[in-house]
Design a protein around this motif. Structure first.
Motif, mmCIF file in Angstrom:
data_model
loop_
_atom_site.group_PDB
_atom_site.id
_atom_site.type_symbol
_atom_site.label_atom_id
_atom_site.label_comp_id
_atom_site.label_asym_id
_atom_site.label_seq_id
_atom_site.Cartn_x
_atom_site.Cartn_y
_atom_site.Cartn_z
ATOM 1 N N PRO A 1 50.709 22.310 42.986
ATOM 2 C CA PRO A 1 50.597 23.395 41.986
ATOM 3 C C PRO A 1 49.229 24.081 42.007
ATOM 4 O O PRO A 1 49.137 25.292 41.802
ATOM 5 C CB PRO A 1 50.838 22.685 40.656
ATOM 6 N N GLY A 2 48.176 23.339 42.297
ATOM 7 C CA GLY A 2 46.848 23.938 42.401
ATOM 8 C C GLY A 2 46.771 24.927 43.555
ATOM 9 O O GLY A 2 46.205 26.013 43.431
ATOM 10 N N TYR A 3 47.351 24.556 44.694
ATOM 11 C CA TYR A 3 47.378 25.468 45.837
ATOM 12 C C TYR A 3 48.171 26.722 45.509
ATOM 13 O O TYR A 3 47.793 27.827 45.888
ATOM 14 C CB TYR A 3 47.998 24.773 47.061
ATOM 15 N N LEU A 4 49.274 26.563 44.811
ATOM 16 C CA LEU A 4 50.093 27.730 44.474
ATOM 17 C C LEU A 4 49.382 28.649 43.482
ATOM 18 O O LEU A 4 49.506 29.873 43.559
ATOM 19 C CB LEU A 4 51.450 27.280 43.948
ATOM 20 N N ILE A 5 48.626 28.057 42.565
ATOM 21 C CA ILE A 5 47.851 28.886 41.633
ATOM 22 C C ILE A 5 46.789 29.672 42.400
ATOM 23 O O ILE A 5 46.611 30.874 42.177
ATOM 24 C CB ILE A 5 47.222 28.011 40.524
ATOM 25 N N TRP A 6 46.102 28.987 43.333
ATOM 26 C CA TRP A 6 45.099 29.697 44.126
ATOM 27 C C TRP A 6 45.759 30.751 45.007
ATOM 28 O O TRP A 6 45.195 31.835 45.210
ATOM 29 C CB TRP A 6 44.268 28.724 44.961
ATOM 30 N N ALA A 7 46.938 30.468 45.515
ATOM 31 C CA ALA A 7 47.651 31.468 46.315
ATOM 32 C C ALA A 7 47.957 32.704 45.475
ATOM 33 O O ALA A 7 47.835 33.835 45.950
ATOM 34 C CB ALA A 7 48.936 30.879 46.890
ATOM 35 N N ALA A 8 48.331 32.502 44.213
ATOM 36 C CA ALA A 8 48.592 33.643 43.324
ATOM 37 C C ALA A 8 47.311 34.438 43.074
ATOM 38 O O ALA A 8 47.323 35.676 43.076
ATOM 39 C CB ALA A 8 49.186 33.159 42.010
ATOM 40 N N ILE A 9 46.204 33.737 42.879
ATOM 41 C CA ILE A 9 44.926 34.426 42.685
ATOM 42 C C ILE A 9 44.552 35.210 43.941
ATOM 43 O O ILE A 9 44.110 36.363 43.870
ATOM 44 C CB ILE A 9 43.825 33.417 42.288
ATOM 45 N N TYR A 10 44.753 34.595 45.115
ATOM 46 C CA TYR A 10 44.454 35.282 46.371
ATOM 47 C C TYR A 10 45.345 36.507 46.551
ATOM 48 O O TYR A 10 44.898 37.535 47.055
ATOM 49 C CB TYR A 10 44.632 34.343 47.554
ATOM 50 N N CYS A 11 46.595 36.407 46.138
ATOM 51 C CA CYS A 11 47.504 37.554 46.235
ATOM 52 C C CYS A 11 46.999 38.705 45.370
ATOM 53 O O CYS A 11 47.009 39.859 45.804
ATOM 54 C CB CYS A 11 48.915 37.160 45.814
ATOM 55 N N VAL A 12 46.551 38.388 44.164
ATOM 56 C CA VAL A 12 46.028 39.434 43.278
ATOM 57 C C VAL A 12 44.784 40.071 43.903
ATOM 58 O O VAL A 12 44.647 41.300 43.926
ATOM 59 C CB VAL A 12 45.726 38.860 41.874
ATOM 60 N N LEU A 13 43.888 39.247 44.438
ATOM 61 C CA LEU A 13 42.683 39.785 45.071
ATOM 62 C C LEU A 13 43.038 40.643 46.286
ATOM 63 O O LEU A 13 42.443 41.703 46.507
ATOM 64 C CB LEU A 13 41.744 38.649 45.482
ATOM 65 N N ALA A 14 44.007 40.203 47.079
ATOM 66 C CA ALA A 14 44.423 40.974 48.249
ATOM 67 C C ALA A 14 45.071 42.288 47.830
ATOM 68 O O ALA A 14 44.855 43.327 48.451
ATOM 69 C CB ALA A 14 45.370 40.153 49.116
ATOM 70 N N LEU A 15 45.866 42.249 46.752
ATOM 71 C CA LEU A 15 46.487 43.489 46.263
ATOM 72 C C LEU A 15 45.443 44.460 45.728
ATOM 73 O O LEU A 15 45.609 45.680 45.833
ATOM 74 C CB LEU A 15 47.537 43.172 45.207
ATOM 75 N N VAL A 16 44.354 43.938 45.166
ATOM 76 C CA VAL A 16 43.251 44.796 44.758
ATOM 77 C C VAL A 16 42.664 45.496 45.994
ATOM 78 O O VAL A 16 42.366 46.693 45.964
ATOM 79 C CB VAL A 16 42.166 43.989 44.001
ATOM 80 N N GLY A 17 42.526 44.755 47.088
ATOM 81 C CA GLY A 17 42.040 45.358 48.337
ATOM 82 C C GLY A 17 42.988 46.415 48.867
ATOM 83 O O GLY A 17 42.553 47.464 49.356
ATOM 84 N N VAL A 18 44.302 46.172 48.771
ATOM 85 C CA VAL A 18 45.284 47.171 49.193
ATOM 86 C C VAL A 18 45.136 48.423 48.345
ATOM 87 O O VAL A 18 45.131 49.548 48.862
ATOM 88 C CB VAL A 18 46.724 46.603 49.097
ATOM 89 N N ALA A 19 45.005 48.248 47.037
ATOM 90 C CA ALA A 19 44.875 49.396 46.143
ATOM 91 C C ALA A 19 43.600 50.183 46.425
ATOM 92 O O ALA A 19 43.619 51.422 46.467
ATOM 93 C CB ALA A 19 44.910 48.936 44.686
ATOM 94 N N ILE A 20 42.507 49.494 46.637
ATOM 95 C CA ILE A 20 41.241 50.182 46.929
ATOM 96 C C ILE A 20 41.348 50.951 48.237
ATOM 97 O O ILE A 20 40.956 52.120 48.322
ATOM 98 C CB ILE A 20 40.067 49.181 46.951
#
Length: 174
Positions: A143-162
């Motif tokens: 579950p910790g890895y999946l939470i970090w994966a979700a955080i990484y997805c949000v950060l990556a989507l911020v990069g896509v948006a920028i």
């Protein structure tokens, strides 16, 4: 300029001589070369068409394809590297790495990156967790890895948006 020029130089100078903008030395060198070279003489007479100019569109497509392939390799390597950092003290470097990966993904897939990147990062996170678990490396609970994966997805989507906003802002009109 002496009269001993090669065919390539003659072909380069020939349009200048024909337009009357070449120097006297260039005209003399081309004339001397044309006296001894039948191929260039035929080119000057118009019997042989000049070689076609390189296709700029094809060269541009090939360069873009090469850059997109490079960006895809950087994207995958960055994702693996970032997921590898998940269980270490350096995991907060991912706050810089993941938006950069999102920008690279935008370059490869444009706005489709917003749909491709989250499952890619979640899958790579799961693979990293399985590899750590299989190799006996101390790993965080799933579950910790999946939470970090979700955080990484949000950060990556911020990069896509920028990257998308920069692309939109810098796009030429028409």
């Amino acid at each position: 300029m002496n009269g001993d020029i090669g065919c390539e130089i003659c072909k380069d100078l020939l349009p200048l001589v024909e337009d009357g903008v070449a120097s006297e030395a260039s005209r003399a060198a081309v004339a001397a070369h044309l006296e001894r070279c039948p191929d260039c003489r035929a080119l000057a007479a118009g019997a042989v068409p000049p070689p076609p100019a390189p296709d700029g569109d094809a060269l541009l497509r090939r360069a873009r394809r090469t850059l997109r392939g490079f960006a895809l390799v950087v994207l995958l390597a960055g994702a693996l590297f970032g997921m590898g950092l998940s269980g270490s003290m350096n995991m907060f470097y991912n706050s810089l790495l993941m938006p950069a990966m999102g920008a690279a993904a935008y370059y490869v897939w444009r706005w489709k990156a917003a749909a491709v990147l989250p499952p890619l990062l979640a899958g790579m996170s799961l693979v990293c967790w399985v590899l750590c678990w299989g190799w006996g490396v101390e790993a965080a609970p799933l579950p910790g890895y999946l939470i970090w994966a979700a955080i990484y997805c949000v950060l990556a989507l911020v990069g896509v948006a920028i990257a998308g906003l920069f692309h939109f802002a810098l796009k030429k009109e028409g």
